[in-house]
Design an enzyme around this catalytic site. Sequence first.
Site, PDB file in Angstrom:
ATOM      1  N   ASP A   1     -33.429 -11.991 -47.755  1.00 20.23           N
ATOM      2  CA  ASP A   1     -33.027 -10.587 -47.723  1.00 20.23           C
ATOM      3  C   ASP A   1     -31.513 -10.481 -47.647  1.00 20.23           C
ATOM      4  O   ASP A   1     -30.892 -10.938 -46.689  1.00 20.23           O
ATOM      5  CB  ASP A   1     -33.634  -9.892 -46.490  1.00 20.23           C
TER       6      ASP A   1
ATOM      7  N   TYR B   1     -23.266  -6.705 -48.066  1.00 16.78           N
ATOM      8  CA  TYR B   1     -22.995  -7.812 -47.147  1.00 16.78           C
ATOM      9  C   TYR B   1     -21.815  -8.632 -47.677  1.00 16.78           C
ATOM     10  O   TYR B   1     -21.966  -9.468 -48.574  1.00 16.78           O
ATOM     11  CB  TYR B   1     -24.222  -8.718 -46.971  1.00 16.78           C
TER      12      TYR B   1
ATOM     13  N   HIS C   1     -30.580   1.148 -49.116  1.00 15.27           N
ATOM     14  CA  HIS C   1     -30.096   0.573 -47.845  1.00 15.27           C
ATOM     15  C   HIS C   1     -30.149   1.565 -46.685  1.00 15.27           C
ATOM     16  O   HIS C   1     -30.006   1.189 -45.520  1.00 15.27           O
ATOM     17  CB  HIS C   1     -28.675   0.041 -48.045  1.00 15.27           C
TER      18      HIS C   1
HETATM   19  N1  LIG Z   1     -29.945  -1.663 -42.544  1.00 16.54           N
HETATM   20  C1  LIG Z   1     -30.473  -2.808 -42.909  1.00 16.54           C
HETATM   21  O1  LIG Z   1     -31.107  -2.877 -43.928  1.00 16.54           O
HETATM   22  C2  LIG Z   1     -30.282  -4.010 -42.050  1.00 16.54           C
HETATM   23  C3  LIG Z   1     -29.579  -3.927 -40.843  1.00 16.54           C
HETATM   24  C4  LIG Z   1     -29.496  -5.064 -40.043  1.00 16.54           C
HETATM   25  C5  LIG Z   1     -30.093  -6.244 -40.468  1.00 16.54           C
HETATM   26  N2  LIG Z   1     -30.750  -6.320 -41.656  1.00 16.54           N
HETATM   27  C6  LIG Z   1     -31.382  -7.581 -42.130  1.00 16.54           C
HETATM   28  O2  LIG Z   1     -32.070  -8.183 -41.038  1.00 16.54           O
HETATM   29  C7  LIG Z   1     -31.587  -9.520 -40.828  1.00 16.54           C
HETATM   30  C8  LIG Z   1     -31.706  -9.891 -39.368  1.00 16.54           C
HETATM   31  O3  LIG Z   1     -30.879  -9.097 -38.552  1.00 16.54           O
HETATM   32  P1  LIG Z   1     -29.584  -9.677 -37.813  1.00 16.54           P
HETATM   33  O4  LIG Z   1     -29.158 -10.927 -38.468  1.00 16.54           O
HETATM   34  O5  LIG Z   1     -28.611  -8.529 -37.752  1.00 16.54           O
HETATM   35  O6  LIG Z   1     -30.096  -9.877 -36.295  1.00 16.54           O
HETATM   36  P2  LIG Z   1     -31.167 -10.838 -35.592  1.00 16.54           P
HETATM   37  O7  LIG Z   1     -32.017 -11.520 -36.595  1.00 16.54           O
HETATM   38  O8  LIG Z   1     -31.839  -9.999 -34.536  1.00 16.54           O
HETATM   39  O9  LIG Z   1     -30.235 -11.870 -34.821  1.00 16.54           O
HETATM   40  C9  LIG Z   1     -29.409 -12.775 -35.508  1.00 16.54           C
HETATM   41  C10 LIG Z   1     -28.666 -13.618 -34.476  1.00 16.54           C
HETATM   42  O10 LIG Z   1     -29.578 -14.544 -33.859  1.00 16.54           O
HETATM   43  C11 LIG Z   1     -29.060 -15.867 -33.952  1.00 16.54           C
HETATM   44  N3  LIG Z   1     -30.197 -16.794 -34.075  1.00 16.54           N
HETATM   45  C12 LIG Z   1     -31.037 -16.931 -35.135  1.00 16.54           C
HETATM   46  N4  LIG Z   1     -32.000 -17.841 -34.845  1.00 16.54           N
HETATM   47  C13 LIG Z   1     -31.757 -18.281 -33.591  1.00 16.54           C
HETATM   48  C14 LIG Z   1     -32.410 -19.228 -32.756  1.00 16.54           C
HETATM   49  N5  LIG Z   1     -33.511 -19.863 -33.126  1.00 16.54           N
HETATM   50  N6  LIG Z   1     -31.878 -19.457 -31.518  1.00 16.54           N
HETATM   51  C15 LIG Z   1     -30.768 -18.804 -31.102  1.00 16.54           C
HETATM   52  N7  LIG Z   1     -30.109 -17.889 -31.857  1.00 16.54           N
HETATM   53  C16 LIG Z   1     -30.602 -17.626 -33.095  1.00 16.54           C
HETATM   54  C17 LIG Z   1     -28.163 -15.866 -35.165  1.00 16.54           C
HETATM   55  O11 LIG Z   1     -27.203 -16.882 -35.017  1.00 16.54           O
HETATM   56  P3  LIG Z   1     -26.421 -17.527 -36.273  1.00 16.54           P
HETATM   57  O12 LIG Z   1     -26.060 -16.400 -37.190  1.00 16.54           O
HETATM   58  O13 LIG Z   1     -25.243 -18.158 -35.626  1.00 16.54           O
HETATM   59  O14 LIG Z   1     -27.353 -18.522 -36.913  1.00 16.54           O
HETATM   60  C18 LIG Z   1     -27.574 -14.447 -35.100  1.00 16.54           C
HETATM   61  O15 LIG Z   1     -26.458 -14.410 -34.203  1.00 16.54           O
HETATM   62  C19 LIG Z   1     -30.157  -9.462 -41.380  1.00 16.54           C
HETATM   63  O16 LIG Z   1     -29.630 -10.757 -41.632  1.00 16.54           O
HETATM   64  C20 LIG Z   1     -30.368  -8.625 -42.619  1.00 16.54           C
HETATM   65  O17 LIG Z   1     -30.916  -9.416 -43.662  1.00 16.54           O
HETATM   66  C21 LIG Z   1     -30.862  -5.223 -42.442  1.00 16.54           C
END
Ligand SMILES: NC(=O)c1ccc[n+]([C@@H]2O[C@H](COP(=O)([O-])OP(=O)(O)OC[C@H]3O[C@@H](n4cnc5c(N)ncnc54)[C@H](OP(=O)(O)O)[C@@H]3O)[C@@H](O)[C@H]2O)c1
Length: 312
Positions: free
Chosen positions: A42, A47, A119
């Site tokens: 995704d 981004y 988005h």
């Molecule tokens: N409006 C939208 O459409 C929207 C908004 C927000 C997010 N998204 C999508 O949702 C995805 C996920 O959201 P997010 O990345 O914001 O937040 P998240 O998945 O809740 O958290 C990501 C964080 O967790 C860490 N992490 C991942 N796996 C881990 C593990 N096993 N142990 C410890 N820490 C871990 C990552 O570290 P590292 O990065 O250092 O690996 C990062 O800092 C995004 O990447 C994006 O694709 C979409």
Amino acid sequence: MKVSEIGYGAWGLGRREWIGADDKESTRALHRAIDLGVNFLDTALAYGEGHSETLIGRVLKERREEVLVATKVPPRNRRWPAPKGVPVAQTYPGDHIVDCCEKSLRHLGRERIDLLQLHTWQDDFLDQDGWKDALAGLKRSGKARFVGVSVNDHDPDSAMRAVGSGLFDTFQIIYNIFDQSPDDKFLPACLERGFGVIARVPFDEGSLTGAITPETEFPDGDFRNHYFGGDRKRQVWDRVLRLRKLLEPEARSLPELALRFCLASDAVSTVIPGMRKVANVDANTSVSDGRRLTPQLKKTLRGHAWERDFYS
Ligand SMILES: NC(=O)c1ccc[n+]([C@@H]2O[C@H](COP(=O)([O-])OP(=O)(O)OC[C@H]3O[C@@H](n4cnc5c(N)ncnc54)[C@H](OP(=O)(O)O)[C@@H]3O)[C@@H](O)[C@H]2O)c1
């Protein structure tokens, strides 16, 4: 589409300027995820203004597996989340949708996007024209295989009519141990109608990994200075300590519990943890082992729901 239940959240890959995403490390993490069976990525045009898409495009050129890519069209006014009452002419006019899709195709080096999502969203958009023809045209031409909506943060009600409209194939929504609001109406409606559901932000931007303590510091310019501002780190930590008591035997770590929570819903097609590190890819993909939380633990987790919006 048949998607892996652990997908890849590629937002962090684009943010090299302020959270220090390292392209080499991100590339290794993407390859590792595909090695381990992740087939759903995704990303979004917004981004890193195409950087996340471009990195994904480069990696996929080196792979033979079929990997499905979901990307997103940013609103023309660049306002997240979509405010109420703003006309489609300022958010998703048809020509803007088509232009953005073309840009994403170029970044990804592909002829087709598997899932093209808007988005942001407000149900008022349903009463206005332009965007519907553009999405239908992209589907007809084969440039977008499926179309979906990324629902505003913590606001499932803003897309309930979209679910009923039948105009979209998938919905992406915040769903985690703290924000369980989609369980009330949103997820049951998607399940009933057979739509794909992408559960995003499963770790609440890191708090549900247990990594955010009252002492945690973020680099200057990192949005988490705001997200975990004031005494929020303390509030998060207090909640996390209570959740820790629920570990074993069903989950050995908090990230595992957080992912298993999402996968325990029959409505969720895939959960997309954000990951930039190989170690996180290894840990997160290992949760896809077919085991599901017991109904008792699911019920207990219900008591850990926490309604708030740290984005605003
Ligand atoms: N409006 C939208 O459409 C929207 C908004 C927000 C997010 N998204 C999508 O949702 C995805 C996920 O959201 P997010 O990345 O914001 O937040 P998240 O998945 O809740 O958290 C990501 C964080 O967790 C860490 N992490 C991942 N796996 C881990 C593990 N096993 N142990 C410890 N820490 C871990 C990552 O570290 P590292 O990065 O250092 O690996 C990062 O800092 C995004 O990447 C994006 O694709 C979409």
